[in-house]
Design a protein around this motif. Structure first.
Motif, mmCIF file in Angstrom:
data_model
loop_
_atom_site.group_PDB
_atom_site.id
_atom_site.type_symbol
_atom_site.label_atom_id
_atom_site.label_comp_id
_atom_site.label_asym_id
_atom_site.label_seq_id
_atom_site.Cartn_x
_atom_site.Cartn_y
_atom_site.Cartn_z
ATOM 1 N N GLY A 210 0.800 -1.217 0.000
ATOM 2 C CA GLY A 210 0.000 0.000 0.000
ATOM 3 C C GLY A 210 0.832 1.266 0.000
ATOM 4 O O GLY A 210 0.374 2.318 0.448
ATOM 5 N N ASP A 211 2.040 1.176 -0.505
ATOM 6 C CA ASP A 211 2.976 2.299 -0.489
ATOM 7 C C ASP A 211 3.180 2.828 -1.908
ATOM 8 O O ASP A 211 2.687 2.255 -2.886
ATOM 9 N N VAL A 212 3.899 3.930 -2.032
ATOM 10 C CA VAL A 212 4.285 4.497 -3.320
ATOM 11 C C VAL A 212 5.799 4.693 -3.333
ATOM 12 O O VAL A 212 6.452 4.695 -2.284
ATOM 13 N N ASP A 213 6.357 4.848 -4.513
ATOM 14 C CA ASP A 213 7.800 5.086 -4.605
ATOM 15 C C ASP A 213 8.124 6.420 -5.270
ATOM 16 O O ASP A 213 9.287 6.805 -5.383
ATOM 17 N N THR A 214 7.089 7.125 -5.691
ATOM 18 C CA THR A 214 7.255 8.413 -6.369
ATOM 19 C C THR A 214 6.140 9.337 -5.891
ATOM 20 O O THR A 214 4.982 8.908 -5.837
ATOM 21 N N ALA A 215 6.479 10.581 -5.546
ATOM 22 C CA ALA A 215 5.437 11.465 -5.017
ATOM 23 C C ALA A 215 5.776 12.933 -5.245
ATOM 24 O O ALA A 215 6.950 13.320 -5.293
ATOM 25 N N ILE A 216 4.719 13.703 -5.390
ATOM 26 C CA ILE A 216 4.798 15.166 -5.381
ATOM 27 C C ILE A 216 3.873 15.650 -4.261
ATOM 28 O O ILE A 216 2.717 15.258 -4.195
ATOM 29 N N THR A 217 4.404 16.485 -3.400
ATOM 30 C CA THR A 217 3.605 17.051 -2.309
ATOM 31 C C THR A 217 3.679 18.565 -2.382
ATOM 32 O O THR A 217 4.777 19.130 -2.458
ATOM 33 N N THR A 218 2.525 19.212 -2.376
ATOM 34 C CA THR A 218 2.499 20.671 -2.299
ATOM 35 C C THR A 218 2.040 21.076 -0.904
ATOM 36 O O THR A 218 1.145 20.463 -0.324
ATOM 37 N N LEU A 219 2.664 22.112 -0.381
ATOM 38 C CA LEU A 219 2.396 22.600 0.964
ATOM 39 C C LEU A 219 1.978 24.061 0.915
ATOM 40 O O LEU A 219 2.521 24.845 0.125
ATOM 41 N N THR A 220 1.043 24.416 1.748
ATOM 42 C CA THR A 220 0.699 25.824 1.953
ATOM 43 C C THR A 220 1.095 26.182 3.383
ATOM 44 O O THR A 220 0.710 25.492 4.333
#
Length: 345
Positions: A210-220
């Motif tokens: 249930g995991d990922v190996d690639t991600a983009i996270t945007t933060l405010t």
């Protein structure tokens, strides 16, 4: 100068690194090391460093009458009970990240530390990297004006083994948590909203858990700035660690560290060596510096540079990122705990 006596719980790779770094510092001794799998090899390692006692029982460290502070370098699921026991024993604490995989347990550990009046430093070693530290200083000095955009690239050279993936807590909690802390560190502001998208592009084994190996996270951020973090479990060219802060008066960036500065130019192109390949090479000096700062804060009774609250906030962002990825929508930090209960993350 009175010697500070240190005990270490967990003598794996990181515990041994901390021991060696502590022994570099004047007026510091490592008195005892505990590890569940302590054997003759560990005893031999300790003897070579003048460490008086090796044990399999963490209680021996916590109850040691001469120990002033304890480095907790054991498995993550042991951190909270060890922090609570060490705090009740009046020992100062350095704990590797994350404090726990359960935000409520992390809060309980921090409350135990506060009640006991001891110090707790969390192992966010990247705060002490010479490049990133300089970026933070320029932001603090106002050289960039108001921060508008924080960009962080964090990519590992190789994915971890399957037995690690299974227990890691996932990319957001295990890997990106360093970047969530770095985002707060560089911006000087707390995060109020998180939007994360992840994918399995490197190895299908991540999907199995249930995991990922690639991600983009945007933060405010609460100051209005926006952050972008990109993570990958595999960068074939080496350990990719870069940051940039763009503000109203300019920008500052810190690029990868390389084994040398040599560069060759020919008719075929311009080449240089790949970035440092392993995190222990890339952040060797940062590990030394975080240890030195912890000891300095004990001696001078000064503020800890990476507090329990810093650990809590990074875990809270990681929780919000996991929720956002699962739900496919932005998650506000203020709502993350309640939302986690509803969807059982």
């Amino acid at each position: 100068m009175k010697k500070l006596s240190i005990g270490i719980i967990g003598a794996g790779r990181i515990g041994k690194i901390h021991a060696d770094n502590l022994l570099r510092l004047p007026g510091v001794e490592v008195s005892i090391v505990a590890d569940l799998f302590a054997d003759d090899a560990l005893q031999e390692w300790a003897n070579a460093r003048g460490i008086a006692q090796v044990t399999k029982n963490s209680d021996d460290v916590i109850k040691h009458p001469e120990v002033d502070a304890i480095f907790i370098c054991s498995l993550t699921d042991s951190h909270v009970p060890l922090i609570q026991a060490a705090a009740q024993a009046g020992k100062h604490i350095f704990c590797e990240k994350p404090i726990s995989m359960d935000i409520h347990q992390t809060k309980a550990a921090i409350e135990a530390v506060k009640a006991a009046g001891v110090k707790l430093q969390v192992g966010f070693n990247r705060r002490f990297d010479h490049n990133f530290k300089r970026v933070r200083e320029w932001v603090e000095e106002g050289k960039l004006g108001d921060p508008h955009i924080i960009k962080i690239t964090s990519r590992d050279p190789n994915p971890p083994q399957e037995n690690y993936i299974e227990k890691s807590g996932g990319l957001f909690m295990d890997m990106a948590i360093h970047d969530f802390d770095m985002a707060r560190f560089l911006s000087g502001s707390d995060v109020v909203e998180v939007f994360a998208r992840g994918a399995v592009l490197v190895d299908p084994v991540f999907a199995k858990y249930g995991d990922v190996d690639t991600a983009i996270t945007t933060l405010t951020f609460s100051n209005g700035a926006i952050g972008v973090i990109d993570n990958s479990r595999q960068a074939v060219y080496g350990y990719d660690q870069r940051v940039e802060v763009f503000g109203s008066k300019g920008s500052v960036s810190a690029n990868n560290d390389f084994p040398n500065t040599a560069e060759i130019s020919t008719s075929e192109g311009i080449y240089r060596d790949k970035p440092l390949h392993f995190f222990l090479e890339r952040y060797n000096e940062a590990y030394i510096e975080e240890t030195r700062k912890f000891i300095e804060s004990l001696r001078n009774d000064t503020e800890i540079p990476a507090t329990g609250n810093d650990g809590y906030q990074a875990e809270l962002i990681a929780l919000a990122a996991k929720l956002s990825h699962r739900l496919g929508k932005p998650v506000r930090i203020a709502e993350a705990l309640q939302l986690a209960e509803e969807v059982r993350v």
